[in-house]
Scaffold this motif. Sequence first.
Motif, PDB file in Angstrom:
ATOM      1  N   VAL A   1       0.847  -1.195   0.000  1.00 43.11           N
ATOM      2  CA  VAL A   1       0.000   0.000   0.000  1.00 43.11           C
ATOM      3  C   VAL A   1       0.882   1.244   0.000  1.00 43.11           C
ATOM      4  CG1 VAL A   1      -1.901  -1.142   1.203  1.00 43.11           C
ATOM      5  CG2 VAL A   1      -0.159   0.057   2.526  1.00 43.11           C
ATOM      6  N   ILE A   2       0.356   2.317  -0.554  1.00 43.31           N
ATOM      7  CA  ILE A   2       1.045   3.606  -0.569  1.00 43.31           C
ATOM      8  C   ILE A   2       0.453   4.459   0.546  1.00 43.31           C
ATOM      9  CG2 ILE A   2       1.648   5.631  -1.919  1.00 43.31           C
ATOM     10  CD1 ILE A   2       2.808   3.017  -2.965  1.00 43.31           C
ATOM     11  N   PRO A   3       1.221   4.728   1.604  1.00 41.32           N
ATOM     12  CA  PRO A   3       0.652   5.410   2.771  1.00 41.32           C
ATOM     13  C   PRO A   3       0.638   6.929   2.647  1.00 41.32           C
ATOM     14  CG  PRO A   3       2.921   4.841   3.216  1.00 41.32           C
ATOM     15  CD  PRO A   3       2.616   4.328   1.818  1.00 41.32           C
ATOM     16  N   TYR A   4      -0.382   7.528   3.198  1.00 40.38           N
ATOM     17  CA  TYR A   4      -0.425   8.968   3.461  1.00 40.38           C
ATOM     18  C   TYR A   4      -0.172   9.847   2.237  1.00 40.38           C
ATOM     19  CZ  TYR A   4       0.581   6.758   7.964  1.00 40.38           C
ATOM     20  OH  TYR A   4       0.580   5.937   9.050  1.00 40.38           O
ATOM     21  N   LEU A   5      -0.539   9.372   1.056  1.00 38.99           N
ATOM     22  CA  LEU A   5      -0.256  10.146  -0.149  1.00 38.99           C
ATOM     23  C   LEU A   5      -0.945  11.509  -0.112  1.00 38.99           C
ATOM     24  CD1 LEU A   5       1.036  10.290  -2.924  1.00 38.99           C
ATOM     25  CD2 LEU A   5      -0.975   9.154  -3.872  1.00 38.99           C
ATOM     26  N   ASP A   6      -2.183  11.526   0.338  1.00 42.90           N
ATOM     27  CA  ASP A   6      -2.949  12.777   0.370  1.00 42.90           C
ATOM     28  C   ASP A   6      -3.039  13.380   1.766  1.00 42.90           C
ATOM     29  OD1 ASP A   6      -3.639  12.788  -2.406  1.00 42.90           O
ATOM     30  OD2 ASP A   6      -5.004  11.126  -1.990  1.00 42.90           O
ATOM     31  N   SER A   7      -2.333  12.798   2.716  1.00 45.56           N
ATOM     32  CA  SER A   7      -2.366  13.312   4.090  1.00 45.56           C
ATOM     33  C   SER A   7      -1.118  14.150   4.325  1.00 45.56           C
ATOM     34  CB  SER A   7      -2.441  12.147   5.089  1.00 45.56           C
ATOM     35  OG  SER A   7      -3.588  11.354   4.843  1.00 45.56           O
ATOM     36  N   LEU A   8      -1.243  15.451   4.111  1.00 52.13           N
ATOM     37  CA  LEU A   8      -0.068  16.320   4.124  1.00 52.13           C
ATOM     38  C   LEU A   8       0.544  16.475   5.506  1.00 52.13           C
ATOM     39  CD1 LEU A   8      -1.177  19.143   1.658  1.00 52.13           C
ATOM     40  CD2 LEU A   8       0.079  17.043   1.185  1.00 52.13           C
ATOM     41  N   GLN A   9      -0.177  16.052   6.554  1.00 46.35           N
ATOM     42  CA  GLN A   9       0.416  16.160   7.887  1.00 46.35           C
ATOM     43  C   GLN A   9       1.532  15.142   8.102  1.00 46.35           C
ATOM     44  OE1 GLN A   9      -2.630  15.051   7.217  1.00 46.35           O
ATOM     45  NE2 GLN A   9      -3.410  13.604   8.753  1.00 46.35           N
ATOM     46  N   TYR A  10       1.592  14.136   7.202  1.00 46.63           N
ATOM     47  CA  TYR A  10       2.661  13.147   7.292  1.00 46.63           C
ATOM     48  C   TYR A  10       3.796  13.547   6.353  1.00 46.63           C
ATOM     49  CZ  TYR A  10      -0.801  10.277   9.675  1.00 46.63           C
ATOM     50  OH  TYR A  10      -1.744   9.814  10.559  1.00 46.63           O
ATOM     51  N   PRO A  11       5.009  13.735   6.881  1.00 38.24           N
ATOM     52  CA  PRO A  11       6.118  14.195   6.033  1.00 38.24           C
ATOM     53  C   PRO A  11       6.627  13.112   5.093  1.00 38.24           C
ATOM     54  CG  PRO A  11       6.923  13.702   8.231  1.00 38.24           C
ATOM     55  CD  PRO A  11       5.424  13.560   8.291  1.00 38.24           C
ATOM     56  N   VAL A  12       7.140  13.552   3.956  1.00 42.35           N
ATOM     57  CA  VAL A  12       7.849  12.661   3.040  1.00 42.35           C
ATOM     58  C   VAL A  12       9.317  12.667   3.456  1.00 42.35           C
ATOM     59  CG1 VAL A  12       8.652  12.343   0.680  1.00 42.35           C
ATOM     60  CG2 VAL A  12       6.284  12.998   1.111  1.00 42.35           C
ATOM     61  N   SER A  13       9.814  11.511   3.859  1.00 38.41           N
ATOM     62  CA  SER A  13      11.194  11.432   4.345  1.00 38.41           C
ATOM     63  C   SER A  13      12.043  10.443   3.552  1.00 38.41           C
ATOM     64  CB  SER A  13      11.207  11.037   5.827  1.00 38.41           C
ATOM     65  OG  SER A  13      10.504   9.828   6.033  1.00 38.41           O
ATOM     66  N   SER A  14      11.490   9.921   2.460  1.00 39.28           N
ATOM     67  CA  SER A  14      12.228   8.931   1.669  1.00 39.28           C
ATOM     68  C   SER A  14      13.141   9.574   0.630  1.00 39.28           C
ATOM     69  CB  SER A  14      11.250   7.981   0.971  1.00 39.28           C
ATOM     70  OG  SER A  14      10.329   8.698   0.171  1.00 39.28           O
ATOM     71  N   ILE A  15      13.103  10.907   0.513  1.00 42.50           N
ATOM     72  CA  ILE A  15      13.993  11.625  -0.407  1.00 42.50           C
ATOM     73  C   ILE A  15      15.044  12.350   0.422  1.00 42.50           C
ATOM     74  CG2 ILE A  15      14.152  13.431  -2.149  1.00 42.50           C
ATOM     75  CD1 ILE A  15      11.307  12.862  -2.939  1.00 42.50           C
ATOM     76  N   ASP A  16      16.307  12.071   0.153  1.00 43.82           N
ATOM     77  CA  ASP A  16      17.386  12.713   0.902  1.00 43.82           C
ATOM     78  C   ASP A  16      17.681  14.114   0.374  1.00 43.82           C
ATOM     79  OD1 ASP A  16      17.835  10.480   2.566  1.00 43.82           O
ATOM     80  OD2 ASP A  16      19.024   9.529   1.003  1.00 43.82           O
ATOM     81  N   VAL A  17      17.788  14.227  -0.949  1.00 44.18           N
ATOM     82  CA  VAL A  17      18.189  15.490  -1.573  1.00 44.18           C
ATOM     83  C   VAL A  17      17.317  15.734  -2.798  1.00 44.18           C
ATOM     84  CG1 VAL A  17      20.056  16.720  -2.743  1.00 44.18           C
ATOM     85  CG2 VAL A  17      20.574  15.242  -0.798  1.00 44.18           C
ATOM     86  N   ILE A  18      16.934  16.984  -3.005  1.00 46.09           N
ATOM     87  CA  ILE A  18      16.168  17.334  -4.199  1.00 46.09           C
ATOM     88  C   ILE A  18      16.831  18.537  -4.869  1.00 46.09           C
ATOM     89  CG2 ILE A  18      14.556  18.705  -2.793  1.00 46.09           C
ATOM     90  CD1 ILE A  18      12.403  18.001  -4.889  1.00 46.09           C
ATOM     91  N   PHE A  19      17.155  18.399  -6.157  1.00 49.89           N
ATOM     92  CA  PHE A  19      17.814  19.466  -6.908  1.00 49.89           C
ATOM     93  C   PHE A  19      16.763  20.395  -7.489  1.00 49.89           C
ATOM     94  CE2 PHE A  19      20.000  20.817 -10.997  1.00 49.89           C
ATOM     95  CZ  PHE A  19      20.733  21.816 -10.376  1.00 49.89           C
TER      96      PHE A  19
END
Length: 244
Positions: free
Chosen positions: A75-93
């Motif tokens: 399952v893909i968790p919390y996709l539309d729940s903005l209160q949950y942070p995205v932490s799987s990306i270390d760096v974004i250019f």
Amino acid sequence: RAIRDAAANLNPSYVVSLRGKLDAAEITRRLVSLGVRFSLIDSVIAKGSTLNLTPLFGDSARMIADQLKLPVKRVIPYLDSLQYPVSSIDVIFCPISNSHEIGVLSSQLTYYNINATVLGSGEWNDANELDINKRYTNGVIFGSDRWIERNEQTNRIFSKYAQRYSKTISDNVMFGYDVMSLIIHQFRDGVLTREQLAEALKTVTEFTGIRNTISLTKDRANSSLHILEYKNGAISKLQTYSYQ
């Protein structure tokens, strides 16, 4: 939204359903053998709910589920729940075309709760825009060909320029000053002709100007780049990078 969607797919959750016609006792036995608390499993069964294996086993959740032959679902968790942070990306250019885009881009990353270090292009080197948007820009790292070391020499140059022209020295003026300083330096080293100057410029490494350090590659491009960081209301230099 697209970044959040992509990030969610990088870090899916694997859940085991403990509802319906399942051998709950056997599933419980398998999970307990891996150290999962019986009380946790029992409470999930009582609610007829699902047990998320990802917080328990991390990146090994899918492998463990397959080994134990558990009825697992991705399952893909919390996709539309903005209160949950995205932490799987270390760096974004995040390159931008001008510094006025700093506020737009940085605020959107914050709105979508994307917790990643932002790497920017040279256009991020605008202290005023960074300060205006400091709620969103703290910790941004960017490369720039412009970094002014405030020392006795640069302060003297800036003061003389202001006295003579009644205005603050501009970026273009500093660029021109560094170029002429480099050429004069070559003349002092004995260069007399255009051909000699062209050859001498091919070997320039780490010539210190007021705006930038100059290291010319064989293609006669400046290979020096300052790595800067905006943090706690100030821009500081992390290092100067030079490629050959």
